[in-house]
Write a protein that holds these residues in place. Structure first.
Motif, PDB file in Angstrom:
ATOM      1  N   MET A  54      25.173  -6.066 -17.227  1.00  0.00           N
ATOM      2  CA  MET A  54      24.089  -7.044 -17.210  1.00  0.00           C
ATOM      3  C   MET A  54      24.596  -8.338 -16.596  1.00  0.00           C
ATOM      4  O   MET A  54      25.696  -8.781 -16.905  1.00  0.00           O
ATOM      5  CB  MET A  54      23.576  -7.292 -18.631  1.00  0.00           C
ATOM      6  N   ALA A  55      23.793  -8.961 -15.753  1.00  0.00           N
ATOM      7  CA  ALA A  55      24.216 -10.173 -15.061  1.00  0.00           C
ATOM      8  C   ALA A  55      23.221 -11.290 -15.317  1.00  0.00           C
ATOM      9  O   ALA A  55      22.052 -11.061 -15.617  1.00  0.00           O
ATOM     10  CB  ALA A  55      24.334  -9.921 -13.566  1.00  0.00           C
ATOM     11  N   ASP A  56      23.678 -12.540 -15.203  1.00  0.00           N
ATOM     12  CA  ASP A  56      22.782 -13.681 -15.326  1.00  0.00           C
ATOM     13  C   ASP A  56      22.065 -13.892 -13.995  1.00  0.00           C
ATOM     14  O   ASP A  56      22.352 -13.205 -13.012  1.00  0.00           O
ATOM     15  CB  ASP A  56      23.597 -14.919 -15.734  1.00  0.00           C
ATOM     16  N   PRO A  57      21.094 -14.822 -13.923  1.00  0.00           N
ATOM     17  CA  PRO A  57      20.376 -15.001 -12.666  1.00  0.00           C
ATOM     18  C   PRO A  57      21.272 -15.339 -11.491  1.00  0.00           C
ATOM     19  O   PRO A  57      20.914 -15.099 -10.344  1.00  0.00           O
ATOM     20  CB  PRO A  57      19.415 -16.148 -13.005  1.00  0.00           C
ATOM     21  N   GLY A  58      22.462 -15.875 -11.745  1.00  0.00           N
ATOM     22  CA  GLY A  58      23.385 -16.182 -10.666  1.00  0.00           C
ATOM     23  C   GLY A  58      24.305 -15.035 -10.316  1.00  0.00           C
ATOM     24  O   GLY A  58      25.137 -15.154  -9.422  1.00  0.00           O
ATOM     25  N   GLY A  59      24.211 -13.923 -11.032  1.00  0.00           N
ATOM     26  CA  GLY A  59      24.965 -12.729 -10.687  1.00  0.00           C
ATOM     27  C   GLY A  59      26.268 -12.533 -11.427  1.00  0.00           C
ATOM     28  O   GLY A  59      27.011 -11.615 -11.106  1.00  0.00           O
ATOM     29  N   LEU A  60      26.577 -13.361 -12.445  1.00  0.00           N
ATOM     30  CA  LEU A  60      27.835 -13.211 -13.177  1.00  0.00           C
ATOM     31  C   LEU A  60      27.658 -12.171 -14.278  1.00  0.00           C
ATOM     32  O   LEU A  60      26.780 -12.307 -15.129  1.00  0.00           O
ATOM     33  CB  LEU A  60      28.246 -14.554 -13.787  1.00  0.00           C
ATOM     34  N   PRO A  61      28.438 -11.088 -14.274  1.00  0.00           N
ATOM     35  CA  PRO A  61      28.224 -10.020 -15.259  1.00  0.00           C
ATOM     36  C   PRO A  61      28.716 -10.411 -16.644  1.00  0.00           C
ATOM     37  O   PRO A  61      29.713 -11.125 -16.800  1.00  0.00           O
ATOM     38  CB  PRO A  61      29.037  -8.859 -14.695  1.00  0.00           C
ATOM     39  N   ALA A  62      27.998  -9.939 -17.650  1.00  0.00           N
ATOM     40  CA  ALA A  62      28.453 -10.112 -19.024  1.00  0.00           C
ATOM     41  C   ALA A  62      29.727  -9.298 -19.237  1.00  0.00           C
ATOM     42  O   ALA A  62      30.006  -8.346 -18.511  1.00  0.00           O
ATOM     43  CB  ALA A  62      27.375  -9.666 -20.000  1.00  0.00           C
ATOM     44  N   VAL A  63      30.503  -9.689 -20.228  1.00  0.00           N
ATOM     45  CA  VAL A  63      31.726  -8.974 -20.576  1.00  0.00           C
ATOM     46  C   VAL A  63      31.555  -8.349 -21.954  1.00  0.00           C
ATOM     47  O   VAL A  63      30.566  -8.599 -22.646  1.00  0.00           O
ATOM     48  CB  VAL A  63      32.953  -9.921 -20.578  1.00  0.00           C
ATOM     49  N   CYS A  64      32.497  -7.532 -22.343  1.00  0.00           N
ATOM     50  CA  CYS A  64      32.554  -6.985 -23.698  1.00  0.00           C
ATOM     51  C   CYS A  64      33.973  -7.237 -24.193  1.00  0.00           C
ATOM     52  O   CYS A  64      34.883  -6.465 -23.922  1.00  0.00           O
ATOM     53  CB  CYS A  64      32.206  -5.502 -23.697  1.00  0.00           C
ATOM     54  N   HIS A  65      34.150  -8.321 -24.892  1.00  0.00           N
ATOM     55  CA  HIS A  65      35.443  -8.933 -25.160  1.00  0.00           C
ATOM     56  C   HIS A  65      36.240  -8.165 -26.211  1.00  0.00           C
ATOM     57  O   HIS A  65      35.753  -7.918 -27.309  1.00  0.00           O
ATOM     58  CB  HIS A  65      35.219 -10.365 -25.657  1.00  0.00           C
ATOM     59  N   CYS A  66      37.458  -7.769 -25.862  1.00  0.00           N
ATOM     60  CA  CYS A  66      38.421  -7.223 -26.822  1.00  0.00           C
ATOM     61  C   CYS A  66      39.607  -8.180 -26.904  1.00  0.00           C
ATOM     62  O   CYS A  66      39.855  -8.954 -25.983  1.00  0.00           O
ATOM     63  CB  CYS A  66      38.921  -5.849 -26.385  1.00  0.00           C
ATOM     64  N   LEU A  67      40.318  -8.110 -27.997  1.00  0.00           N
ATOM     65  CA  LEU A  67      41.498  -8.947 -28.184  1.00  0.00           C
ATOM     66  C   LEU A  67      42.634  -8.063 -28.674  1.00  0.00           C
ATOM     67  O   LEU A  67      42.476  -7.315 -29.641  1.00  0.00           O
ATOM     68  CB  LEU A  67      41.217 -10.049 -29.205  1.00  0.00           C
ATOM     69  N   LEU A  68      43.771  -8.136 -28.005  1.00  0.00           N
ATOM     70  CA  LEU A  68      44.954  -7.382 -28.410  1.00  0.00           C
ATOM     71  C   LEU A  68      45.957  -8.338 -29.033  1.00  0.00           C
ATOM     72  O   LEU A  68      46.310  -9.348 -28.433  1.00  0.00           O
ATOM     73  CB  LEU A  68      45.584  -6.686 -27.202  1.00  0.00           C
ATOM     74  N   VAL A  69      46.407  -8.002 -30.239  1.00  0.00           N
ATOM     75  CA  VAL A  69      47.362  -8.838 -30.963  1.00  0.00           C
ATOM     76  C   VAL A  69      48.643  -8.046 -31.153  1.00  0.00           C
ATOM     77  O   VAL A  69      48.624  -6.951 -31.717  1.00  0.00           O
ATOM     78  CB  VAL A  69      46.802  -9.271 -32.332  1.00  0.00           C
ATOM     79  N   GLU A  70      49.752  -8.591 -30.685  1.00  0.00           N
ATOM     80  CA  GLU A  70      51.063  -7.995 -30.910  1.00  0.00           C
ATOM     81  C   GLU A  70      51.658  -8.595 -32.173  1.00  0.00           C
ATOM     82  O   GLU A  70      51.752  -9.812 -32.303  1.00  0.00           O
ATOM     83  CB  GLU A  70      51.987  -8.282 -29.729  1.00  0.00           C
ATOM     84  N   THR A  71      52.068  -7.752 -33.106  1.00  0.00           N
ATOM     85  CA  THR A  71      52.636  -8.233 -34.357  1.00  0.00           C
ATOM     86  C   THR A  71      54.044  -7.689 -34.522  1.00  0.00           C
ATOM     87  O   THR A  71      54.418  -6.681 -33.926  1.00  0.00           O
ATOM     88  CB  THR A  71      51.778  -7.793 -35.561  1.00  0.00           C
ATOM     89  N   ASP A  72      54.810  -8.334 -35.370  1.00  0.00           N
ATOM     90  CA  ASP A  72      56.184  -7.902 -35.615  1.00  0.00           C
ATOM     91  C   ASP A  72      56.240  -6.675 -36.521  1.00  0.00           C
ATOM     92  O   ASP A  72      57.075  -5.790 -36.330  1.00  0.00           O
ATOM     93  CB  ASP A  72      56.981  -9.046 -36.255  1.00  0.00           C
ATOM     94  N   ALA A  73      55.346  -6.615 -37.516  1.00  0.00           N
ATOM     95  CA  ALA A  73      55.440  -5.561 -38.525  1.00  0.00           C
ATOM     96  C   ALA A  73      54.364  -4.494 -38.407  1.00  0.00           C
ATOM     97  O   ALA A  73      54.545  -3.385 -38.920  1.00  0.00           O
ATOM     98  CB  ALA A  73      55.363  -6.188 -39.925  1.00  0.00           C
ATOM     99  N   ASP A  74      53.250  -4.793 -37.750  1.00  0.00           N
ATOM    100  CA  ASP A  74      52.092  -3.895 -37.772  1.00  0.00           C
ATOM    101  C   ASP A  74      51.773  -3.289 -36.413  1.00  0.00           C
ATOM    102  O   ASP A  74      50.691  -2.737 -36.221  1.00  0.00           O
ATOM    103  CB  ASP A  74      50.862  -4.644 -38.292  1.00  0.00           C
ATOM    104  N   GLY A  75      52.695  -3.362 -35.482  1.00  0.00           N
ATOM    105  CA  GLY A  75      52.436  -2.828 -34.160  1.00  0.00           C
ATOM    106  C   GLY A  75      51.345  -3.599 -33.444  1.00  0.00           C
ATOM    107  O   GLY A  75      51.209  -4.822 -33.608  1.00  0.00           O
ATOM    108  N   LEU A  76      50.562  -2.890 -32.644  1.00  0.00           N
ATOM    109  CA  LEU A  76      49.470  -3.517 -31.915  1.00  0.00           C
ATOM    110  C   LEU A  76      48.197  -3.453 -32.743  1.00  0.00           C
ATOM    111  O   LEU A  76      47.878  -2.423 -33.347  1.00  0.00           O
ATOM    112  CB  LEU A  76      49.245  -2.818 -30.581  1.00  0.00           C
TER     113      LEU A  76
END
Length: 270
Positions: free
Chosen positions: A1-23
């Protein structure tokens, strides 16, 4: 899906690297099976409306590999809610424990819960067919977070990460708060809002394409509006302590999608 100017929406994920719990992966976006069989996995009507980019390279799995990680190191997935554009990647990490706020867990597992059918209909069968290790977070964490009550903590996860109730969009919708190395908090607000104008303007400025999506998906319009207003207050009152971002706003993504420190490293992905 894009706005009227043509910029597509994203579907945001976040990756967290931890010392004890892996990714730790916060939300999963669309998965590789979705991209192979979108109409079957996601629903033909939704695909026709959303027009997702059907490129496997956009999946969380492929982005992890491209960054040099082993997908088996994703031990935990924390979800803002159980809608299809946030759960598609679950099958790509079948070994991971999947954490949701207890209200969201109850909505999809308890037939007597409010909005059970609404919630289950949006947690796609293709995304739960492999039997994900769905786990309700516990409420033994802090009583509140910057005044937001009902905070829950994922089980068996030592890293400081919280599920903060942001009700209205789904029955148990929650933001995911992660503390960085400098003591600041990142709040992945999921679909509590979809456009930065909702927080940056008073009255809220919705996006003409995204606002109908919100109205169609929401379980409680009044609760969603109240959540949005509380987030606006949070951003205004604590600018040096909290950074808030939503799941689908491409302008926010452009500002924030760069490495930052959460136990050394976090990475954003579309």
């Amino acid at each position: 899906m894009a706005d009227p100017g043509g910029l597509p929406a994203v579907c945001h994920c976040l990756l967290v690297e931890t010392d004890a719990d892996g990714l730790v992966l916060v939300d999963t976006g669309l998965g590789t099976a979705d991209l192979r069989r979108p109409d079957q996995a996601l629903g033909a009507d939704w695909v026709a409306h959303a027009q997702p980019v059907l490129d496997p390279r956009e999946s969380a799995l492929h982005q992890l590999v491209r960054l040099g990680y082993d997908p088996r190191d994703v031990r935990h997935i924390v979800l803002t809610h159980l809608h299809r554009d946030h759960t598609g990647g679950l099958a790509d990490f079948p070994h991971a424990r999947v954490h949701v706020h207890p209200d969201e867990y109850r909505a999809v597992t308890d037939p007597s819960a409010a909005y059970h059918r609404h919630s289950l209909d949006r947690f796609m069968p293709a995304h739960r067919a492999h039997g994900p290790r769905l786990t309700p977070a516990t409420t033994d964490g802090p009583a509140n977070w910057f005044g937001f009550p009902g905070v829950a903590r994922p089980q068996k996860l030592g890293h400081e990460l919280l599920l903060v109730p942001l009700p209205g969009h789904s029955a148990g919708h929650a933001g995911v708060a992660v503390r960085d190395d400098h003591g600041r908090w990142l709040l992945h607000a999921g679909d509590a809002y979809m456009y930065h104008g909702e927080l940056e303007h008073t009255p809220a400025l919705g996006h003409p394409l995204l606002e109908p999506v919100q109205q169609d998906a929401q379980t409680d319009a009044a609760a969603r509006a109240a959540t949005r207003d509380r987030l606006r207050d949070l951003v205004r009152d604590h600018p040096d302590e909290v950074t808030v971002f939503s799941a689908h706003d491409p302008w926010e993504y452009a500002r924030l999608a760069r490495p930052a420190g959460v136990n050394g490293r976090t990475r954003g992905g579309r």
